[in-house]
Design a protein around this motif. Structure first.
Motif, PDB file in Angstrom:
ATOM      1  N   LEU A   1       0.807  -1.216   0.000  1.00 58.95           N
ATOM      2  CA  LEU A   1       0.000   0.000   0.000  1.00 58.95           C
ATOM      3  C   LEU A   1       0.844   1.272   0.000  1.00 58.95           C
ATOM      4  O   LEU A   1       0.495   2.260  -0.634  1.00 58.95           O
ATOM      5  CB  LEU A   1      -0.895   0.037   1.255  1.00 58.95           C
ATOM      6  CG  LEU A   1      -1.901  -1.097   1.459  1.00 58.95           C
ATOM      7  CD1 LEU A   1      -2.544  -0.972   2.827  1.00 58.95           C
ATOM      8  CD2 LEU A   1      -2.959  -1.044   0.366  1.00 58.95           C
TER       9      LEU A   1
ATOM     10  N   ALA B   1      -8.477   4.309   7.800  1.00 65.02           N
ATOM     11  CA  ALA B   1      -7.485   3.627   6.959  1.00 65.02           C
ATOM     12  C   ALA B   1      -7.320   2.178   7.406  1.00 65.02           C
ATOM     13  O   ALA B   1      -7.251   1.254   6.583  1.00 65.02           O
ATOM     14  CB  ALA B   1      -6.152   4.368   7.008  1.00 65.02           C
TER      15      ALA B   1
ATOM     16  N   TRP C   1      -6.492   0.476   3.856  1.00 63.67           N
ATOM     17  CA  TRP C   1      -5.914   1.396   2.881  1.00 63.67           C
ATOM     18  C   TRP C   1      -4.652   2.027   3.462  1.00 63.67           C
ATOM     19  O   TRP C   1      -4.451   2.023   4.674  1.00 63.67           O
ATOM     20  CB  TRP C   1      -6.892   2.539   2.575  1.00 63.67           C
ATOM     21  CG  TRP C   1      -8.067   2.169   1.751  1.00 63.67           C
ATOM     22  CD1 TRP C   1      -8.474   0.921   1.362  1.00 63.67           C
ATOM     23  CD2 TRP C   1      -9.045   3.090   1.218  1.00 63.67           C
ATOM     24  NE1 TRP C   1      -9.630   1.013   0.624  1.00 63.67           N
ATOM     25  CE2 TRP C   1      -9.998   2.326   0.517  1.00 63.67           C
ATOM     26  CE3 TRP C   1      -9.191   4.480   1.273  1.00 63.67           C
ATOM     27  CZ2 TRP C   1     -11.100   2.909  -0.135  1.00 63.67           C
ATOM     28  CZ3 TRP C   1     -10.275   5.063   0.632  1.00 63.67           C
ATOM     29  CH2 TRP C   1     -11.224   4.278  -0.074  1.00 63.67           C
TER      30      TRP C   1
ATOM     31  N   ALA D   1      -6.680   5.809  -1.038  1.00 63.51           N
ATOM     32  CA  ALA D   1      -5.907   6.094   0.168  1.00 63.51           C
ATOM     33  C   ALA D   1      -6.612   7.148   1.020  1.00 63.51           C
ATOM     34  O   ALA D   1      -7.534   7.816   0.570  1.00 63.51           O
ATOM     35  CB  ALA D   1      -4.511   6.586  -0.221  1.00 63.51           C
TER      36      ALA D   1
END
Lengths: 314, 249
Positions: A175, B132, B137, B172
């Motif tokens: 990520l 997140a 993410w 994100a």
């Protein structure tokens, strides 16, 4: 009670904020484990093993932790999180980045900026930029929190070293990626642990004149801080900022020069032992919190200021 | 690319707060409310992406009472395209908000979610990181600059040691710090236009999410008051106090 402290370090030594966090951990339990994720960080582990109160060190010495990303550090901590009743990190940008993500994945609350531990489930933390203090109680099975470093002393050292255990980890993080860090190297003390801080605000007028603050700081062996206005105006880099959203400081002596004293700035300096303000505006709010206020044009009194420093041997 | 921005209604930044005498909280009756300043910065970042052609739609989301509609309208006046209110009168803590936002993200599938790094009321600095985590993410907290590059976003972060750059795969989460931008003031025509923009209200209870507070607030009190200081007239007098009386120099 068993407490895990997630260490902040630079692969050379622990941050002073981690030493304060360890002190907070020892209030909760005598069984404190320190998690040191880093790269080529054996010297951190060795010195940390001699911190009083630390019973065990768990380390992951892997490339991905050279500059730890939250995505990896949280995944690592999750591997051992269930062994602890409390998980602590310093309330620095490091800890604030990691702790809430961890808490959400453990499905528990996060408690930010703890300044006082009443008992194993009750804590005090500032809200509204320190203009109110909340006492909160957690019933979660694991309490995940950040500790405000200035509220706790640094942990001392001990003679017998704690054992060091290795924790294996394979990063599956696709990520995020670390690119670079721009740091401002300085021989001066860190803001968050300095005994004396001299800070400048918009009153310094420009970057060139702000250098006077730095020169005085070097004579006083002080750290240099700044108000948001001075940072926004480009006089100094962001890491100088003191306040609600910058660094919270608690030196023995805080000297504010040309700082008007917005509540956001005051939030970061309230725990200083002595606050001195020099400002030409007699109505500046900084005078409401200053122990000693001098209404004067800083540039006009500068020669006298430097003379007195010489007389005092600085 | 759809961009979602979470905004919170808080006591206005310029207001001096008053702690209630009974220790139950901070007085909010007859107090001016406004959008959390860090959320304004987050929203400005999203609007700028749209103006630069990098975002197709900007959605503002708030969680709380029906009064949050006012804050959402302010967001629409700044330039968001539509608004969603997750309505509840329950006390909301960051984990609950993150769970509610998680549900909205799953429904709307944005590529980017902006939040302020912290709200100036509870100073928690948690919701973005929690969201997140729940979404699995990447997170870019304390952002002072962003650059979108195909399927990635490069985030410059204001960390204690200086400025850190990370590259995050989209979708994100980005949380805004002070120096990301300077939010605009909405123009009068845009304030008028905002009244016509869509604002959807979803009842939090319809989402079947556990939003019960995890922390019990036992007491809210005023901080200890510093003793009244004194004015000195000269530098010599000042240093005499610091050296002789206080012994800090």
């Amino acid at each position: 009670m068993s407490v895990l402290v997630i260490a902040e370090h630079d692969n050379q030594k622990l941050s002073t904020s981690t030493l304060s966090t360890i002190t907070a951990a020892t209030i909760l339990a005598s069984d404190v484990t320190l998690l040191i994720a880093g790269y080529d960080c054996s010297s951190v582990c060795e010195s940390a093993s001699r911190i009083a109160g630390v019973k065990k060190i768990i380390t992951s010495d892997i490339g991905c932790f050279k500059v730890p990303l939250a995505e990896d550090l949280v995944a690592l901590t999750q591997l051992i999180a269930n062994d602890y009743t409390h998980i602590l990190a310093p309330a620095s940008t490091f800890g604030k980045n990691v702790i809430p993500r961890l808490a959400a994945l453990l499905d528990v609350a996060a408690i930010t900026d703890v300044i006082l531990i009443e008992n194993d489930n009750t804590f005090k933390r500032p809200i509204y930029a320190g203009n109110a203090i909340a006492t909160v109680q957690s019933q979660d099975r694991v309490k995940v929190m950040t500790i405000r470093p200035t509220a706790f002393e640094s942990a001392p050292t001990q003679d017998s070293p704690a054992p060091i255990q290795t924790l294996g980890y394979t990063s599956q993080n696709t990520l995020s990626e670390f690119i670079a860090i721009e740091t401002h190297q300085s021989e001066r003390p860190e803001l968050t642990s300095a005994k004396i801080i001299i800070s400048g605000g918009r009153g310094l007028q420009n970057a060139e004149q702000f250098k006077i603050i730095e020169r005085l700081a070097d004579r006083l062996h002080a750290a240099v801080g700044a108000s948001r206005a001075a940072v926004d105006a480009g006089f100094v880099p962001n890491d100088y900022q003191v306040g609600q959203t910058g660094k919270v400081v608690a030196p023995d002596l805080y000297i504010a020069i040309g700082i008007s004293g917005a509540i956001q700035h005051l939030a970061g300096i309230k725990d200083s032992k002595i606050i001195v303000a020099i400002n030409k505006d007699p109505d500046a709010p900084i005078f409401e919190v200053a122990d000693y206020g001098l209404v004067a044009d800083f540039f006009a009194i500068l020669p006298e200021f430097e003379n007195v420093l010489t007389q005092l041997g600085y | 690319m759809k961009v979602l921005v979470a905004i919170k209604r808080v006591i206005d930044y310029h207001t001096k707060i008053r702690v209630k005498a009974d220790g139950s909280g901070v007085e909010t009756r007859n107090v001016k409310m406004a959008m959390n300043p860090f959320d304004e910065i987050a929203l400005e970042a999203a609007i700028r992406l749209k103006e630069a052609g990098q975002a197709s739609e900007v959605i503002v989301v708030s969680c709380g009472t029906s009064e949050c509609q006012e804050t959402l309208r302010a967001g629409l006046a700044m330039g968001a395209d539509r608004a969603i209110l997750i309505e509840t009168s329950e006390e909301l803590q960051p984990l609950a908000v993150a769970k509610l936002l998680n549900a909205v993200v799953n429904k709307e599938s944005p590529q980017l979610v902006f939040l302020g790094k912290q709200a100036i009321d509870d100073d928690a600095n948690q919701t973005g990181q929690m969201l997140a985590g729940l979404l699995n993410w990447a997170q870019g907290t304390f952002a002072s600059n962003i650059i979108i590059n195909n399927d990635k976003i490069e985030v410059e972060r204001e960390v204690d040691g200086g400025l850190e750059k990370v590259s995050l795969k989209l979708p994100a989460i980005v949380t805004a710090d002070l120096r990301l931008n300077e939010p605009r003031f909405p123009s009068l025509p845009n304030i008028m236009k905002a009244k016509q923009k869509p604002l959807e209200v979803i009842s939090a209870s319809s989402l079947n999410i556990d939003i019960k507070p995890r922390l019990t607030v036992l007491k809210i009190e005023s901080p200890p008051i510093r003793k009244q200081g004194v004015k000195v007239n000269t530098i010599n007098e000042l240093f005499n106090k610091l050296h002789v009386t206080e012994k800090v120099l």
